[in-house]
Motif scaffolding. Structure first.
Motif, PDB file in Angstrom:
ATOM      1  N   GLY B 431       0.794  -1.226   0.000  1.00 12.05           N
ATOM      2  CA  GLY B 431       0.000   0.000   0.000  1.00 12.05           C
ATOM      3  C   GLY B 431       0.820   1.266   0.000  1.00 12.05           C
ATOM      4  O   GLY B 431       0.276   2.362  -0.112  1.00 12.05           O
ATOM      5  N   GLY B 432       2.136   1.120   0.149  1.00  8.08           N
ATOM      6  CA  GLY B 432       2.984   2.304   0.141  1.00  8.08           C
ATOM      7  C   GLY B 432       3.542   2.628   1.513  1.00  8.08           C
ATOM      8  O   GLY B 432       3.523   1.795   2.426  1.00  8.08           O
ATOM      9  N   PHE B 433       4.038   3.823   1.641  1.00  7.35           N
ATOM     10  CA  PHE B 433       4.665   4.220   2.901  1.00  7.35           C
ATOM     11  C   PHE B 433       4.406   5.700   3.168  1.00  7.35           C
ATOM     12  O   PHE B 433       3.997   6.448   2.266  1.00  7.35           O
ATOM     13  N   GLY B 434       4.682   6.094   4.362  1.00 10.02           N
ATOM     14  CA  GLY B 434       4.496   7.500   4.700  1.00 10.02           C
ATOM     15  C   GLY B 434       5.358   7.915   5.882  1.00 10.02           C
ATOM     16  O   GLY B 434       5.693   7.081   6.735  1.00 10.02           O
ATOM     17  N   PHE B 435       5.725   9.173   5.894  1.00 12.05           N
ATOM     18  CA  PHE B 435       6.467   9.755   7.012  1.00 12.05           C
ATOM     19  C   PHE B 435       5.670  10.955   7.525  1.00 12.05           C
ATOM     20  O   PHE B 435       5.143  11.724   6.734  1.00 12.05           O
ATOM     21  N   ARG B 436       5.648  11.084   8.815  1.00 11.39           N
ATOM     22  CA  ARG B 436       5.035  12.300   9.368  1.00 11.39           C
ATOM     23  C   ARG B 436       5.859  12.786  10.557  1.00 11.39           C
ATOM     24  O   ARG B 436       6.156  12.012  11.471  1.00 11.39           O
ATOM     25  N   PHE B 437       6.219  14.031  10.502  1.00 11.95           N
ATOM     26  CA  PHE B 437       6.895  14.649  11.639  1.00 11.95           C
ATOM     27  C   PHE B 437       5.916  15.583  12.333  1.00 11.95           C
ATOM     28  O   PHE B 437       5.343  16.473  11.697  1.00 11.95           O
ATOM     29  N   SER B 438       5.734  15.373  13.607  1.00 14.81           N
ATOM     30  CA  SER B 438       4.776  16.179  14.382  1.00 14.81           C
ATOM     31  C   SER B 438       5.516  16.949  15.458  1.00 14.81           C
ATOM     32  O   SER B 438       6.403  16.398  16.115  1.00 14.81           O
ATOM     33  N   SER B 439       5.137  18.178  15.635  1.00 16.93           N
ATOM     34  CA  SER B 439       5.794  18.966  16.670  1.00 16.93           C
ATOM     35  C   SER B 439       4.893  20.120  17.102  1.00 16.93           C
ATOM     36  O   SER B 439       3.832  20.354  16.519  1.00 16.93           O
ATOM     37  N   THR B 440       5.372  20.801  18.122  1.00 13.56           N
ATOM     38  CA  THR B 440       4.673  21.985  18.622  1.00 13.56           C
ATOM     39  C   THR B 440       5.665  23.130  18.673  1.00 13.56           C
ATOM     40  O   THR B 440       6.782  22.968  19.177  1.00 13.56           O
ATOM     41  N   TYR B 441       5.282  24.244  18.116  1.00 16.71           N
ATOM     42  CA  TYR B 441       6.121  25.428  18.180  1.00 16.71           C
ATOM     43  C   TYR B 441       5.302  26.538  18.835  1.00 16.71           C
ATOM     44  O   TYR B 441       4.364  27.063  18.229  1.00 16.71           O
ATOM     45  N   GLY B 442       5.655  26.835  20.070  1.00 19.66           N
ATOM     46  CA  GLY B 442       4.850  27.809  20.801  1.00 19.66           C
ATOM     47  C   GLY B 442       3.433  27.301  20.927  1.00 19.66           C
ATOM     48  O   GLY B 442       3.205  26.186  21.388  1.00 19.66           O
ATOM     49  N   ALA B 443       2.508  28.079  20.485  1.00 21.81           N
ATOM     50  CA  ALA B 443       1.094  27.696  20.583  1.00 21.81           C
ATOM     51  C   ALA B 443       0.598  27.017  19.310  1.00 21.81           C
ATOM     52  O   ALA B 443      -0.604  26.908  19.095  1.00 21.81           O
ATOM     53  N   PHE B 444       1.523  26.562  18.465  1.00 24.10           N
ATOM     54  CA  PHE B 444       1.144  25.949  17.194  1.00 24.10           C
ATOM     55  C   PHE B 444       1.538  24.470  17.180  1.00 24.10           C
ATOM     56  O   PHE B 444       2.680  24.126  17.463  1.00 24.10           O
ATOM     57  N   ASP B 445       0.583  23.639  16.834  1.00 30.13           N
ATOM     58  CA  ASP B 445       0.881  22.228  16.589  1.00 30.13           C
ATOM     59  C   ASP B 445       0.933  22.037  15.078  1.00 30.13           C
ATOM     60  O   ASP B 445       0.028  22.496  14.363  1.00 30.13           O
ATOM     61  N   TYR B 446       1.928  21.347  14.600  1.00 30.50           N
ATOM     62  CA  TYR B 446       1.989  21.160  13.156  1.00 30.50           C
ATOM     63  C   TYR B 446       2.523  19.780  12.802  1.00 30.50           C
ATOM     64  O   TYR B 446       3.183  19.124  13.612  1.00 30.50           O
ATOM     65  N   ASP B 447       2.209  19.362  11.596  1.00 28.55           N
ATOM     66  CA  ASP B 447       2.691  18.097  11.057  1.00 28.55           C
ATOM     67  C   ASP B 447       3.195  18.341   9.644  1.00 28.55           C
ATOM     68  O   ASP B 447       2.605  19.128   8.881  1.00 28.55           O
ATOM     69  N   LEU B 448       4.260  17.644   9.304  1.00 30.33           N
ATOM     70  CA  LEU B 448       4.764  17.639   7.930  1.00 30.33           C
ATOM     71  C   LEU B 448       4.686  16.204   7.444  1.00 30.33           C
ATOM     72  O   LEU B 448       5.110  15.277   8.140  1.00 30.33           O
ATOM     73  N   VAL B 449       4.155  16.036   6.243  1.00 29.36           N
ATOM     74  CA  VAL B 449       3.840  14.683   5.766  1.00 29.36           C
ATOM     75  C   VAL B 449       4.414  14.442   4.378  1.00 29.36           C
ATOM     76  O   VAL B 449       4.325  15.300   3.494  1.00 29.36           O
ATOM     77  N   LEU B 450       4.976  13.256   4.220  1.00 35.03           N
ATOM     78  CA  LEU B 450       5.399  12.777   2.905  1.00 35.03           C
ATOM     79  C   LEU B 450       4.911  11.344   2.775  1.00 35.03           C
ATOM     80  O   LEU B 450       5.171  10.510   3.647  1.00 35.03           O
ATOM     81  N   GLN B 451       4.200  11.083   1.688  1.00 29.64           N
ATOM     82  CA  GLN B 451       3.651   9.739   1.494  1.00 29.64           C
ATOM     83  C   GLN B 451       3.822   9.317   0.042  1.00 29.64           C
ATOM     84  O   GLN B 451       3.862  10.161  -0.866  1.00 29.64           O
ATOM     85  N   LYS B 452       3.907   8.016  -0.132  1.00 23.83           N
ATOM     86  CA  LYS B 452       3.658   7.468  -1.464  1.00 23.83           C
ATOM     87  C   LYS B 452       2.747   6.277  -1.243  1.00 23.83           C
ATOM     88  O   LYS B 452       3.177   5.216  -0.790  1.00 23.83           O
ATOM     89  N   VAL B 453       1.496   6.484  -1.536  1.00 23.59           N
ATOM     90  CA  VAL B 453       0.479   5.505  -1.152  1.00 23.59           C
ATOM     91  C   VAL B 453      -0.510   5.250  -2.281  1.00 23.59           C
ATOM     92  O   VAL B 453      -0.733   6.101  -3.157  1.00 23.59           O
ATOM     93  N   LYS B 454      -1.090   4.069  -2.189  1.00 18.05           N
ATOM     94  CA  LYS B 454      -2.245   3.791  -3.052  1.00 18.05           C
ATOM     95  C   LYS B 454      -3.465   4.365  -2.344  1.00 18.05           C
ATOM     96  O   LYS B 454      -3.677   4.115  -1.145  1.00 18.05           O
ATOM     97  N   LEU B 455      -4.242   5.143  -3.062  1.00 19.20           N
ATOM     98  CA  LEU B 455      -5.417   5.772  -2.448  1.00 19.20           C
ATOM     99  C   LEU B 455      -6.510   4.724  -2.279  1.00 19.20           C
ATOM    100  O   LEU B 455      -6.851   4.009  -3.219  1.00 19.20           O
ATOM    101  N   SER B 456      -7.032   4.634  -1.077  1.00 30.78           N
ATOM    102  CA  SER B 456      -7.975   3.536  -0.821  1.00 30.78           C
ATOM    103  C   SER B 456      -9.353   3.786  -1.427  1.00 30.78           C
ATOM    104  O   SER B 456     -10.106   2.849  -1.675  1.00 30.78           O
TER     105      SER B 456
END
Lengths: 276, 645
Positions: B431-456
């Motif tokens: 089905g592929g793979f994915g990376f996600r980096f999650s963090s908080t900067y001050g009052a902001f929560d954010y995620d950065l995502v890279l995927q190569k996936v088959k769309l379900s």
């Protein structure tokens, strides 16, 4: 550690209700009393298990069982986590809160087990009933001394105990859902053994908090049993601490999303704390 | 050392520093005589001195744990007496009714003893009689013993003892015992004994002080007694995560179905092997019973696996192998980066947020870093979205009408769909793979995502042979084939608080979004999905509103039959009332580029926890190429029950 840096959830779940810290510009003695209440010692960290019963005439009581962790950080921030254990439809739901020492908004995240996600929620929410109880979200948070003006009204016996009656009015009307708080501060324990809450310019209180049992645990006065009563509807929220432990050297990382999102991680810590 | 320890320390220092001991060279020493009262000891000493003996008196003080079987919290004397009478009838004598410490209530003491076992027996017996309010109270008492030693006359050499300044914790269980006998000169044979410590609140040790203002009402006591067990900390646990029964009544006259009955049960069992390893097995059953004249009747009962996994945890990571549901993204309902999980489309719009997923095979590593979390997911076996039977009203291809969800009216498509078949076999692949980096900067929560996936989510590709030669339709095995393009996805999301609202924004670029040209050629194009939403509580009360604007933009280079620029307003309103025993909620989706309407108000009764009774309306309408239009005949009223164990 002095309590000036840490109130949030100091008395397990929601007992912050009883501190009702205060500040004063007009009445120095009121401010001093408020500060004394706010600065009461309560350990560097705390773990508790407790039960909350929502009681309404003609209905079967509804039970909320939870555990609470709290830690005071060296910089004065206070972090806390509530994890629900019952009822089953909210089991493992977690609420992580960071109250900052500096004057800025708290941060708050909720973990929803049904979707296995931890998500930021608005920490500015003040009104609204917490899990169906008579406790508002505002009641769960630290209230800094400067948020209210305080005035000592009188000395009075309450339930046979010597108390000082203190009036606290928000400095700014938008910093609280309440117009006014009147608290009966027990001189010996510095706990507000009774608290009347006023809203919408009402001359009579809308809500009353009564502490029913206080125990000294590890040298810290602790409200063990209390009740919050909605004076309009008669709905009551009874709270009881089953177990409370102070100064257990809780891990700082327990108050992160790593633990919030994975209730199994805290399992062995609870086992250790409960001696199981 | 805490302040409360001080009196005990001072006491010990006082006694040890002020006493003199003797290094006696006694020719003979009698057996020590132990007395519990000073008077008895004094009498004995007088007798011994009369016989010409020298005596020594040792005063021993010990902190002892005392156990009391007690009934507490009677506000009226008469109530306490009444209960005491009842106990006497049951064979308990020597009962003592006393006032509480602050004279606010009365207690009945059934038994006081230093023998814990004896107290436990009495306590258990009373409990077995159904007396739930019996308690065991512990406190500390000072036990003073007077030990008299008699000696032949001897030569006394005095020396001063040095005080021991430290007493190891816990002080309140420390025995304060004078280690060396006091040598008492004959002429001062009787020494005054220090009175027992006067215990004040401040001097009491932890857990000794209880202030009871007033007892809880009986009903509350019962509740609390029933809930006294501490939170479950068990190695093995199981639960029924969901039970649901629902009947769905179709309201439109043109609806091909009269009603559907739906049942669902899901549960799991989890074994925590140790602090690091965990195994879970989970399963679900779904039953759909569809009755009507337009569609073939469909009875469908499916057993499916849930999140079955082996999980390892340590301080810095969590590894999961097996089947899991990996939900990424911050925005409700429509999260552009939420492409790792398998969607459940078997009930169309009827699922609530977070429910429309199925477990899929994964190998997942979550690394906890100093400043965030890195989530790496590999899908070793692709699992496509869960679809209902082809006869079910929520199947995305309507062969009767000759239409496919998302396509507009097209005569050629209609004929092919009405006469051709759908091939829903898919290639077995990862089905592929994915990376996600999650963090908080001050009052902001954010995620950065890279995927190569088959769309379900399935897409339906016209058979290329038929596309090239429509006359071949009669001889081809299928007219359309279900496809799941594999796409690179680069995305990000962020959540923060603004004013009294919580803002969530999310976007993702896709390398391959499927589409069909006007000449019915299947292609993939670059595209972008985005969403922005706010969550707020109007009036700062119990009403929650979540509103979001979402969009899909396909960067097509030619005309396509799909919607290439979708913009929608969707959200949810939820309010609790009558002390949270009732809930009104509503979900909605409104197309802004096309007419596309979904409205779903629901009323629920929550008062019988953990069950919920509900009734909802699902209203759908819209243009043919929108979900609202495609499913508009599925407008219905539902009645149901759901719960957990």
């Amino acid at each position: 550690m002095p309590r000036s840096e840490q109130p949030y959830l100091q008395f397990i779940f929601f007992i912050a209700l009883f501190y009702w810290p205060m500040a004063i510009y007009a009445d120095t003695s009121g401010f001093e009393l408020a500060s004394a209440v706010h600065d009461r010692p309560d350990g560097n960290d705390m773990f508790s298990t407790g039960v909350m019963a929502l009681v309404e005439k003609g209905h079967k009581p509804r039970i909320r069982q939870m555990i609470t962790f709290r830690q005071d950080r060296p910089n004065g921030d206070i972090v806390s986590m509530i994890r629900f254990k019952k009822p089953i439809d909210i089991k493992n739901t977690g609420l992580l809160t960071v109250d900052y020492a500096e004057d800025k908004d708290s941060d708050q995240w909720i973990y929803l087990p049904a979707v296995d996600k931890a998500r930021r929620v608005s920490s500015k929410r003040k009104g609204g009933r917490f899990v169906g109880s008579d406790i508002f979200y505002e009641d769960l948070r630290d209230r800094k001394a400067s948020a209210d003006k305080h005035r000592i009204l009188r000395k009075e016996k309450f339930n046979g105990m010597d108390t000082i009656v203190l009036e606290s009015i928000p400095v700014s009307s938008d910093n609280s859902v309440y117009d006014k708080r009147i608290s009966w501060i027990h001189e010996k324990t510095l706990l507000a053994v009774r608290l009347d809450l006023y809203k919408n310019a009402s001359k009579v209180p809308i809500k009353r908090v009564i502490i029913k049992k206080i125990e000294k645990k590890q040298g810290f006065w602790t409200a063990m049993t209390s009740v919050v009563r909605d004076l309009k509807t008669g709905h009551e929220t009874h709270m009881k601490i089953n177990e409370i432990l102070y100064d257990q050297n809780l891990l700082s990382e327990m108050f992160t999303q790593k633990y919030l999102s994975d209730p199994q991680r805290e399992k062995h810590i609870i086992e250790d704390l409960l001696g199981q | 050392m805490r302040l409360v320890d001080t009196p005990y320390l001072l006491l010990a220092v006082f006694f040890q520093a002020s006493l003199f001991a003797a290094s006696a060279q006694a020719a003979s020493t009698d057996q020590p005589e132990v007395f519990s009262s000073q008077e008895a000891a004094n009498n004995y000493i007088k007798q011994a001195q009369a016989q010409g003996k020298q005596t020594s008196l040792t005063v021993q003080r010990q902190d002892k744990q005392r156990y009391s079987v007690i009934f507490k919290g009677y506000l009226r004397w008469s109530d306490a007496i009444k209960q005491a009478s009842l106990l006497e009838k049951r064979g308990y004598s020597n009962l003592e009714v006393v006032r509480g410490r602050f004279e606010r209530d009365y207690s009945i003491i059934v038994l006081q003893s230093l023998n814990k076992k004896a107290v436990g027996v009495t306590f258990n017996r009373l409990r077995s009689m159904g007396m739930k309010n019996v308690k065991v109270h512990t406190d500390k008492i000072k036990r003073v013993r007077y030990v008299v030693m008699t000696h032949e006359p001897l030569k006394i050499k005095r020396k001063k003892l040095i005080a021991k300044p430290e007493i190891s914790r816990p002080v309140h269980t420390e025995k304060i015992v004078l280690q060396e006998p006091i040598v008492v000169p004959i002429e001062t044979a009787v020494i005054p004994v220090e009175p027992a410590l006067m215990i004040t609140d401040d001097e009491l040790e932890e857990d000794d002080i209880i202030i009871v203002m007033s007892e809880s009402s009986d009903i509350t006591n019962d509740i609390f007694l029933a809930e006294e067990d501490d939170p479950e900390v068990r190695d093995f646990e199981w639960s029924i995560d969901k039970l649901q029964l629902e009947t769905e009544l179709f309201t439109r006259s043109a609806s091909p179905v009269d009603h559907i009955e739906y049942i669902n049960a899901a549960g799991h069992a989890r074994w925590n092997i140790n602090n690091q390893w965990e195994v879970q097995i989970a399963a679900r059953v779904d039953g759909n019973y569809q009755h009507g004249k337009g569609f073939a009747e469909s009875d469908e009962l499916d057993l499916d696996y849930g999140n079955n996994y082996l999980r390892y945890r340590d301080k810095s990571m969590t590894i999961t192998m097996g089947a899991d549901t990996v939900r990424w993204g911050k925005v409700d309902n429509f999260a552009p980066t939420d492409n790792m999980a398998t969607l459940d489309l078997s009930r169309g719009v009827l699922y609530k947020w977070g429910e429309a997923y199925r477990a899929a095979p994964v190998i997942r590593s979550e690394f906890f870093l100093e400043q965030g979390k890195l989530d790496i997911v590999y899908l070793p076996f692709f699992r496509e979205a869960e679809l209902p039977d082809k006869e079910n009203v929520w199947y995305p291809v309507n062969s009767n009408r000759g239409s496919i969800l998302g396509f507009g009216e097209n005569q050629q498509l209609k004929e092919l769909l009405q006469n051709g078949k759908i091939d829903d076999d898919i290639d077995e692949t990862d089905g592929g793979f994915g990376f996600r980096f999650s963090s908080t900067y001050g009052a902001f929560d954010y995620d950065l995502v890279l995927q190569k996936v088959k769309l379900s989510t399935p897409y339906y590709q016209l058979n290329p042979i038929i596309q090239a030669d429509p006359a071949a339709a009669a001889s081809e095995r299928y007219a359309f084939k279900e496809v799941h393009p594999r796409s690179w996805v680069v995305g990000a999301d962020i959540a923060f608080q603004a004013a009294d609202m919580l803002v969530r924004i999310e976007g993702a670029w896709f390398s391959d979004l499927p589409a069909t040209t006007e000449t019915l050629v299947y292609k993939t194009y670059h595209g972008f999905k985005w969403a922005g939403g706010v969550e707020l509580y109007p009036g700062d009360g119990d009403t929650r509103v979540n509103v979001q604007l979402t969009g899909v933009n396909i960067e097509q280079k030619e005309k396509i039959v799909d919607r290439d620029n979708i913009v929608s307003l969707s959200g949810e309103v939820e309010t609790l009332f009558s002390n949270d025993r009732w809930k009104f909620s509503g979900q909605f989706n409104l197309g802004l580029d096309e007419k596309d309407i979904y409205l779903s108000p629901e009323i629920s009764y929550l008062g019988w926890e953990p069950f919920e009774f509900y009734s909802a309306i699902h209203y759908l309408d819209g243009d043919d190429n929108t979900p609202g239009g495609f499913y508009k005949e599925n407008t219905m009223i539902t009645f149901g029950w759901r719960g957990k164990y």
